[in-house]
Scaffold this motif. Structure first.
Motif, PDB file in Angstrom:
ATOM      1  N   LEU A   1       0.825  -1.202   0.000  1.00 44.41           N
ATOM      2  CA  LEU A   1       0.000   0.000   0.000  1.00 44.41           C
ATOM      3  C   LEU A   1       0.863   1.257   0.000  1.00 44.41           C
ATOM      4  O   LEU A   1       0.585   2.220  -0.725  1.00 44.41           O
ATOM      5  CB  LEU A   1      -0.932  -0.013   1.205  1.00 44.41           C
ATOM      6  CG  LEU A   1      -1.849   1.198   1.373  1.00 44.41           C
ATOM      7  CD1 LEU A   1      -2.770   1.365   0.170  1.00 44.41           C
ATOM      8  CD2 LEU A   1      -2.668   1.070   2.663  1.00 44.41           C
ATOM      9  N   ARG A   2       1.937   1.256   0.790  1.00 45.13           N
ATOM     10  CA  ARG A   2       2.833   2.417   0.828  1.00 45.13           C
ATOM     11  C   ARG A   2       3.419   2.713  -0.542  1.00 45.13           C
ATOM     12  O   ARG A   2       3.437   3.864  -0.996  1.00 45.13           O
ATOM     13  CB  ARG A   2       3.965   2.162   1.836  1.00 45.13           C
ATOM     14  CG  ARG A   2       5.113   3.155   1.742  1.00 45.13           C
ATOM     15  CD  ARG A   2       6.150   2.926   2.819  1.00 45.13           C
ATOM     16  NE  ARG A   2       6.847   1.652   2.703  1.00 45.13           N
ATOM     17  CZ  ARG A   2       7.923   1.450   1.934  1.00 45.13           C
ATOM     18  NH1 ARG A   2       8.396   2.436   1.162  1.00 45.13           N
ATOM     19  NH2 ARG A   2       8.522   0.270   1.924  1.00 45.13           N
ATOM     20  N   VAL A   3       3.875   1.678  -1.235  1.00 39.01           N
ATOM     21  CA  VAL A   3       4.499   1.879  -2.539  1.00 39.01           C
ATOM     22  C   VAL A   3       3.476   2.379  -3.559  1.00 39.01           C
ATOM     23  O   VAL A   3       3.752   3.295  -4.344  1.00 39.01           O
ATOM     24  CB  VAL A   3       5.169   0.582  -3.021  1.00 39.01           C
ATOM     25  CG1 VAL A   3       5.682   0.739  -4.447  1.00 39.01           C
ATOM     26  CG2 VAL A   3       6.316   0.197  -2.090  1.00 39.01           C
ATOM     27  N   TRP A   4       2.282   1.800  -3.551  1.00 37.87           N
ATOM     28  CA  TRP A   4       1.267   2.222  -4.529  1.00 37.87           C
ATOM     29  C   TRP A   4       0.795   3.647  -4.254  1.00 37.87           C
ATOM     30  O   TRP A   4       0.570   4.422  -5.193  1.00 37.87           O
ATOM     31  CB  TRP A   4       0.087   1.249  -4.512  1.00 37.87           C
ATOM     32  CG  TRP A   4       0.354  -0.004  -5.283  1.00 37.87           C
ATOM     33  CD1 TRP A   4       1.417  -0.856  -5.149  1.00 37.87           C
ATOM     34  CD2 TRP A   4      -0.463  -0.558  -6.325  1.00 37.87           C
ATOM     35  NE1 TRP A   4       1.314  -1.907  -6.030  1.00 37.87           N
ATOM     36  CE2 TRP A   4       0.171  -1.752  -6.762  1.00 37.87           C
ATOM     37  CE3 TRP A   4      -1.663  -0.177  -6.904  1.00 37.87           C
ATOM     38  CZ2 TRP A   4      -0.371  -2.552  -7.768  1.00 37.87           C
ATOM     39  CZ3 TRP A   4      -2.218  -0.976  -7.906  1.00 37.87           C
ATOM     40  CH2 TRP A   4      -1.557  -2.151  -8.331  1.00 37.87           C
ATOM     41  N   ARG A   5       0.623   3.993  -2.999  1.00 40.50           N
ATOM     42  CA  ARG A   5       0.211   5.366  -2.698  1.00 40.50           C
ATOM     43  C   ARG A   5       1.279   6.360  -3.147  1.00 40.50           C
ATOM     44  O   ARG A   5       0.956   7.431  -3.685  1.00 40.50           O
ATOM     45  CB  ARG A   5      -0.044   5.507  -1.197  1.00 40.50           C
ATOM     46  CG  ARG A   5      -1.413   5.018  -0.751  1.00 40.50           C
ATOM     47  CD  ARG A   5      -1.556   5.123   0.750  1.00 40.50           C
ATOM     48  NE  ARG A   5      -2.955   5.130   1.173  1.00 40.50           N
ATOM     49  CZ  ARG A   5      -3.348   4.984   2.426  1.00 40.50           C
ATOM     50  NH1 ARG A   5      -2.439   4.824   3.401  1.00 40.50           N
ATOM     51  NH2 ARG A   5      -4.626   5.008   2.743  1.00 40.50           N
ATOM     52  N   GLU A   6       2.528   6.019  -2.929  1.00 40.04           N
ATOM     53  CA  GLU A   6       3.595   6.909  -3.384  1.00 40.04           C
ATOM     54  C   GLU A   6       3.624   6.973  -4.907  1.00 40.04           C
ATOM     55  O   GLU A   6       3.716   8.065  -5.496  1.00 40.04           O
ATOM     56  CB  GLU A   6       4.961   6.430  -2.868  1.00 40.04           C
ATOM     57  CG  GLU A   6       6.083   7.368  -3.272  1.00 40.04           C
ATOM     58  CD  GLU A   6       7.459   6.762  -3.119  1.00 40.04           C
ATOM     59  OE1 GLU A   6       8.430   7.413  -3.565  1.00 40.04           O
ATOM     60  OE2 GLU A   6       7.584   5.640  -2.593  1.00 40.04           O
ATOM     61  N   ALA A   7       3.524   5.827  -5.559  1.00 39.32           N
ATOM     62  CA  ALA A   7       3.559   5.807  -7.024  1.00 39.32           C
ATOM     63  C   ALA A   7       2.414   6.623  -7.614  1.00 39.32           C
ATOM     64  O   ALA A   7       2.564   7.222  -8.694  1.00 39.32           O
ATOM     65  CB  ALA A   7       3.493   4.372  -7.524  1.00 39.32           C
ATOM     66  N   ASP A   8       1.287   6.661  -6.942  1.00 43.84           N
ATOM     67  CA  ASP A   8       0.134   7.413  -7.427  1.00 43.84           C
ATOM     68  C   ASP A   8       0.421   8.907  -7.504  1.00 43.84           C
ATOM     69  O   ASP A   8      -0.275   9.639  -8.209  1.00 43.84           O
ATOM     70  CB  ASP A   8      -1.061   7.145  -6.508  1.00 43.84           C
ATOM     71  CG  ASP A   8      -2.395   7.439  -7.162  1.00 43.84           C
ATOM     72  OD1 ASP A   8      -2.565   7.118  -8.355  1.00 43.84           O
ATOM     73  OD2 ASP A   8      -3.282   7.987  -6.472  1.00 43.84           O
ATOM     74  N   THR A   9       1.457   9.369  -6.781  1.00 41.68           N
ATOM     75  CA  THR A   9       1.829  10.790  -6.780  1.00 41.68           C
ATOM     76  C   THR A   9       2.988  11.084  -7.718  1.00 41.68           C
ATOM     77  O   THR A   9       3.416  12.243  -7.803  1.00 41.68           O
ATOM     78  CB  THR A   9       2.220  11.247  -5.363  1.00 41.68           C
ATOM     79  OG1 THR A   9       3.467  10.644  -4.978  1.00 41.68           O
ATOM     80  CG2 THR A   9       1.153  10.878  -4.344  1.00 41.68           C
ATOM     81  N   VAL A  10       3.511  10.067  -8.405  1.00 41.23           N
ATOM     82  CA  VAL A  10       4.689  10.227  -9.270  1.00 41.23           C
ATOM     83  C   VAL A  10       4.235  10.130 -10.725  1.00 41.23           C
ATOM     84  O   VAL A  10       3.943   9.029 -11.211  1.00 41.23           O
ATOM     85  CB  VAL A  10       5.754   9.157  -8.952  1.00 41.23           C
ATOM     86  CG1 VAL A  10       6.949   9.300  -9.885  1.00 41.23           C
ATOM     87  CG2 VAL A  10       6.205   9.269  -7.496  1.00 41.23           C
ATOM     88  N   PRO A  11       4.140  11.241 -11.445  1.00 44.88           N
ATOM     89  CA  PRO A  11       3.556  11.212 -12.792  1.00 44.88           C
ATOM     90  C   PRO A  11       4.283  10.302 -13.772  1.00 44.88           C
ATOM     91  O   PRO A  11       3.659   9.782 -14.703  1.00 44.88           O
ATOM     92  CB  PRO A  11       3.633  12.674 -13.237  1.00 44.88           C
ATOM     93  CG  PRO A  11       3.743  13.469 -11.978  1.00 44.88           C
ATOM     94  CD  PRO A  11       4.476  12.601 -11.012  1.00 44.88           C
ATOM     95  N   GLU A  12       5.578  10.105 -13.586  1.00 50.82           N
ATOM     96  CA  GLU A  12       6.328   9.259 -14.517  1.00 50.82           C
ATOM     97  C   GLU A  12       5.877   7.800 -14.477  1.00 50.82           C
ATOM     98  O   GLU A  12       6.091   7.045 -15.422  1.00 50.82           O
ATOM     99  CB  GLU A  12       7.826   9.338 -14.217  1.00 50.82           C
ATOM    100  CG  GLU A  12       8.450  10.704 -14.447  1.00 50.82           C
ATOM    101  CD  GLU A  12       8.429  11.596 -13.211  1.00 50.82           C
ATOM    102  OE1 GLU A  12       9.248  12.525 -13.144  1.00 50.82           O
ATOM    103  OE2 GLU A  12       7.585  11.346 -12.298  1.00 50.82           O
ATOM    104  N   ILE A  13       5.275   7.387 -13.362  1.00 50.77           N
ATOM    105  CA  ILE A  13       4.753   6.024 -13.222  1.00 50.77           C
ATOM    106  C   ILE A  13       3.276   6.050 -13.583  1.00 50.77           C
ATOM    107  O   ILE A  13       2.463   6.669 -12.889  1.00 50.77           O
ATOM    108  CB  ILE A  13       4.966   5.495 -11.800  1.00 50.77           C
ATOM    109  CG1 ILE A  13       6.461   5.449 -11.471  1.00 50.77           C
ATOM    110  CG2 ILE A  13       4.341   4.110 -11.636  1.00 50.77           C
ATOM    111  CD1 ILE A  13       6.773   5.074 -10.034  1.00 50.77           C
TER     112      ILE A  13
END
Length: 287
Positions: free
Chosen positions: A20-32
């Motif tokens: 969950l931590r990784v997905w929440r962070e990735a959701d804020t990173v436009p390159e991903i």
């Protein structure tokens, strides 16, 4: 077509909170742009008694905790769930996510994998030969698409599946249906992908073999009158935190070979700020 980049977090040998931590962070990173789970019921690496989460249940939870990422299971084992049930599950996730599902599906685990076969016996699931499994994948793709798109109940009398009064309600958010990603490298699976897939995925490895498989898919598309350019090529590449240069080299090879949908497999344990690191160290220099 510019490359799109995503991440894979295998939901095994990890805690839910870590994924969950990784997905929440990735959701804020436009390159991903996209994020993926795998579909196994028991570990296929590491401690055989370690934790493994059911992929579609976890995907629905992660869909509710993200807002931007496209998401999916890479790839669903068609051996685990009847296709009509899978269509209903996938529709639910598409609705929960607000129309962000990419529907990944494949034949299922190879019996040659030392730890893959046991999950079928342990869950009372049949494990048929490869020819039977590939035929089942083709039928499943046909059934699932019909359940997503047809407005009237229908009967289906296939080789492996028989449905009476089949009907899907509600329908997915995405119309006519979520994109279908088929994963696999065998010739038989490539024929199914040529007919049914919007995206074809292959695990990374020998780039020459990957390129040959892609060329074979081109041929199968032409055999049925489909423009191969309309089938996006996707590849899964393992990430090395210690040797990011090796990962960047693999990304460049894949892009040069015509792959435009790149999924970067993040090994656990996940470092702090791993999504931002992935964008800065791997995606930025490669895009």
């Amino acid at each position: 077509m510019a490359p799109s980049f995503g991440i894979m977090t295998a939901p095994s040998q990890v805690d839910y909170a870590d994924v969950l931590r990784v997905w929440r962070e990735a959701d804020t990173v436009p390159e991903i742009e996209h994020a993926w789970l795998f579909d196994h019921l028991m570990p296929i690496f590491g401690d055989p008694a370690g934790p493994t989460y059911e992929g579609w249940t976890l995907l629905s939870a992660l869909a509710a905790h993200t807002r931007r990422l496209r998401l999916g299971v890479m790839v669903t084992s068609n051996r685990f769930r009847p296709p009509a049930l899978l269509a209903k599950i996938a529709t639910t996730v598409d609705i929960v996510s607000g129309g962000r599902l990419d529907f990944g599906i494949g034949v299922g685990s190879r019996p040659s994998h030392p730890l893959a076969r046991r999950e079928y016996d342990a869950h009372g699931l049949p494990f048929h030969d490869a020819a039977y499994a590939v035929a089942g994948l083709a039928e499943a793709c046909t059934l699932i698409r019909r359940l997503w798109t047809e407005d009237e109940p229908f009967d289906f009398h296939g080789t492996q599946h028989r449905l009476t009064g089949a009907f899907g309600s509600p329908k997915p958010v995405q119309r006519p249906h979520p994109p279908i990603l088929i994963g696999g490298r065998s010739s038989a699976t490539l024929r199914v992908a040529a007919e049914h897939a919007d995206i074809w995925n292959i695990p990374g490895g020998d780039i020459d073999d990957v390129t040959r498989r892609s060329a074979l898919l081109d041929r199968y598309c032409k055999d049925i009158g489909r423009d191969p350019a309309n089938l996006t090529r996707s590849i899964h590449l393992p990430v090395s935190y210690d040797r990011p240069g090796d990962t960047r080299a693999a990304i460049r090879e894949a892009i040069d070979a015509g792959f435009r949908h790149l999924v970067l497999g993040l090994p656990a344990p996940y470092p702090a700020d791993v999504a931002r690191w992935t964008a800065d160290e791997l995606i930025g220099p490669s895009a």
